[in-house]
Design a protein around this motif. Structure first.
Motif, mmCIF file in Angstrom:
data_model
loop_
_atom_site.group_PDB
_atom_site.id
_atom_site.type_symbol
_atom_site.label_atom_id
_atom_site.label_comp_id
_atom_site.label_asym_id
_atom_site.label_seq_id
_atom_site.Cartn_x
_atom_site.Cartn_y
_atom_site.Cartn_z
ATOM 1 N N ASP A 62 0.809 -1.210 0.000
ATOM 2 C CA ASP A 62 0.000 0.000 0.000
ATOM 3 C C ASP A 62 0.848 1.268 0.000
ATOM 4 O O ASP A 62 0.339 2.359 0.217
ATOM 5 C CB ASP A 62 -0.928 0.022 1.225
ATOM 6 C CG ASP A 62 -2.179 -0.808 0.987
ATOM 7 O OD1 ASP A 62 -2.568 -0.958 -0.189
ATOM 8 O OD2 ASP A 62 -2.756 -1.304 1.961
ATOM 9 N N SER A 63 2.144 1.127 -0.233
ATOM 10 C CA SER A 63 3.021 2.292 -0.207
ATOM 11 C C SER A 63 2.640 3.288 -1.297
ATOM 12 O O SER A 63 2.109 2.908 -2.341
ATOM 13 C CB SER A 63 4.463 1.859 -0.449
ATOM 14 O OG SER A 63 4.872 0.924 0.507
ATOM 15 N N HIS A 64 2.952 4.538 -1.028
ATOM 16 C CA HIS A 64 2.758 5.584 -2.014
ATOM 17 C C HIS A 64 4.077 5.800 -2.742
ATOM 18 O O HIS A 64 5.127 5.913 -2.105
ATOM 19 C CB HIS A 64 2.333 6.888 -1.341
ATOM 20 C CG HIS A 64 0.968 6.817 -0.734
ATOM 21 N ND1 HIS A 64 0.280 7.914 -0.321
ATOM 22 C CD2 HIS A 64 0.167 5.753 -0.497
ATOM 23 C CE1 HIS A 64 -0.891 7.545 0.168
ATOM 24 N NE2 HIS A 64 -0.979 6.234 0.078
ATOM 25 N N TYR A 65 4.000 5.870 -4.044
ATOM 26 C CA TYR A 65 5.192 6.041 -4.864
ATOM 27 C C TYR A 65 5.044 7.263 -5.757
ATOM 28 O O TYR A 65 3.929 7.705 -6.050
ATOM 29 C CB TYR A 65 5.411 4.825 -5.760
ATOM 30 C CG TYR A 65 5.750 3.561 -5.024
ATOM 31 C CD1 TYR A 65 7.063 3.284 -4.652
ATOM 32 C CD2 TYR A 65 4.765 2.641 -4.699
ATOM 33 C CE1 TYR A 65 7.385 2.117 -3.974
ATOM 34 C CE2 TYR A 65 5.073 1.478 -4.006
ATOM 35 C CZ TYR A 65 6.387 1.215 -3.649
ATOM 36 O OH TYR A 65 6.696 0.074 -2.975
ATOM 37 N N ILE A 66 6.191 7.770 -6.201
ATOM 38 C CA ILE A 66 6.232 8.888 -7.146
ATOM 39 C C ILE A 66 6.824 8.399 -8.458
ATOM 40 O O ILE A 66 7.822 7.654 -8.458
ATOM 41 C CB ILE A 66 7.122 10.032 -6.604
ATOM 42 C CG1 ILE A 66 6.643 10.521 -5.239
ATOM 43 C CG2 ILE A 66 7.175 11.194 -7.602
ATOM 44 C CD1 ILE A 66 5.223 11.018 -5.194
ATOM 45 N N THR A 67 6.193 8.792 -9.557
ATOM 46 C CA THR A 67 6.752 8.491 -10.873
ATOM 47 C C THR A 67 6.325 9.598 -11.825
ATOM 48 O O THR A 67 5.293 10.233 -11.602
ATOM 49 C CB THR A 67 6.301 7.088 -11.350
ATOM 50 O OG1 THR A 67 7.280 6.522 -12.200
ATOM 51 C CG2 THR A 67 4.945 7.123 -12.022
ATOM 52 N N PRO A 68 7.087 9.881 -12.873
ATOM 53 C CA PRO A 68 6.717 10.988 -13.771
ATOM 54 C C PRO A 68 5.552 10.612 -14.688
ATOM 55 O O PRO A 68 5.599 9.585 -15.355
ATOM 56 C CB PRO A 68 7.986 11.220 -14.619
ATOM 57 C CG PRO A 68 9.062 10.420 -13.985
ATOM 58 C CD PRO A 68 8.399 9.317 -13.231
ATOM 59 N N LEU A 69 4.529 11.448 -14.690
ATOM 60 C CA LEU A 69 3.404 11.278 -15.614
ATOM 61 C C LEU A 69 3.082 12.630 -16.235
ATOM 62 O O LEU A 69 3.355 13.675 -15.628
ATOM 63 C CB LEU A 69 2.155 10.778 -14.885
ATOM 64 C CG LEU A 69 2.169 9.363 -14.300
ATOM 65 C CD1 LEU A 69 0.840 9.104 -13.592
ATOM 66 C CD2 LEU A 69 2.419 8.321 -15.367
ATOM 67 N N CYS A 70 2.466 12.614 -17.415
ATOM 68 C CA CYS A 70 1.967 13.866 -17.984
ATOM 69 C C CYS A 70 0.705 14.264 -17.223
ATOM 70 O O CYS A 70 0.131 13.471 -16.467
ATOM 71 C CB CYS A 70 1.703 13.724 -19.476
ATOM 72 S SG CYS A 70 0.286 12.698 -19.889
#
Ligand code: ZN
Length: 92
Positions: A62-70
């Protein structure tokens, strides 16, 4: 590739040690964001990207992650694959 889903209600969260979530992702990965992570999206160019909050689908995580999106993909409500790294979100 990892299947992900956008997390909602994350606009109040501020990255620890960085001004933006995109800078946070770049700082943690040592990479420059240059394309939308969604594999079925063709948007390129750093100016078109945000550091999006996502979670993994189908993983017991259930971790929150960051990734690049438009910005378009940052509004998606479906599940989709990304080819960009996921970095654990650390809020301040
Ligand atoms: Zn996109």
């Amino acid at each position: 590739m990892v299947k992900v889903k956008n997390l909602n209600n994350t606009s109040d969260k501020q990255p620890k040690g960085y001004d933006t979530w995109l800078e946070f992702w770049e700082g943690k990965t040592g990479k420059t964001a240059d394309h939308c992570g969604a594999t079925d999206c063709t948007v390129k160019g750093r100016d078109n990207l945000v550091g999006a909050h996502v979670k993994k689908v189908g993983a017991n995580d259930d971790s929150h992650y960051i990734t690049p999106l438009c910005r378009g993909c940052n509004q998606r409500t479906d599940e989709f694959y990304v080819d960009t790294e996921l970095v654990h979100a650390e809020s301040r």
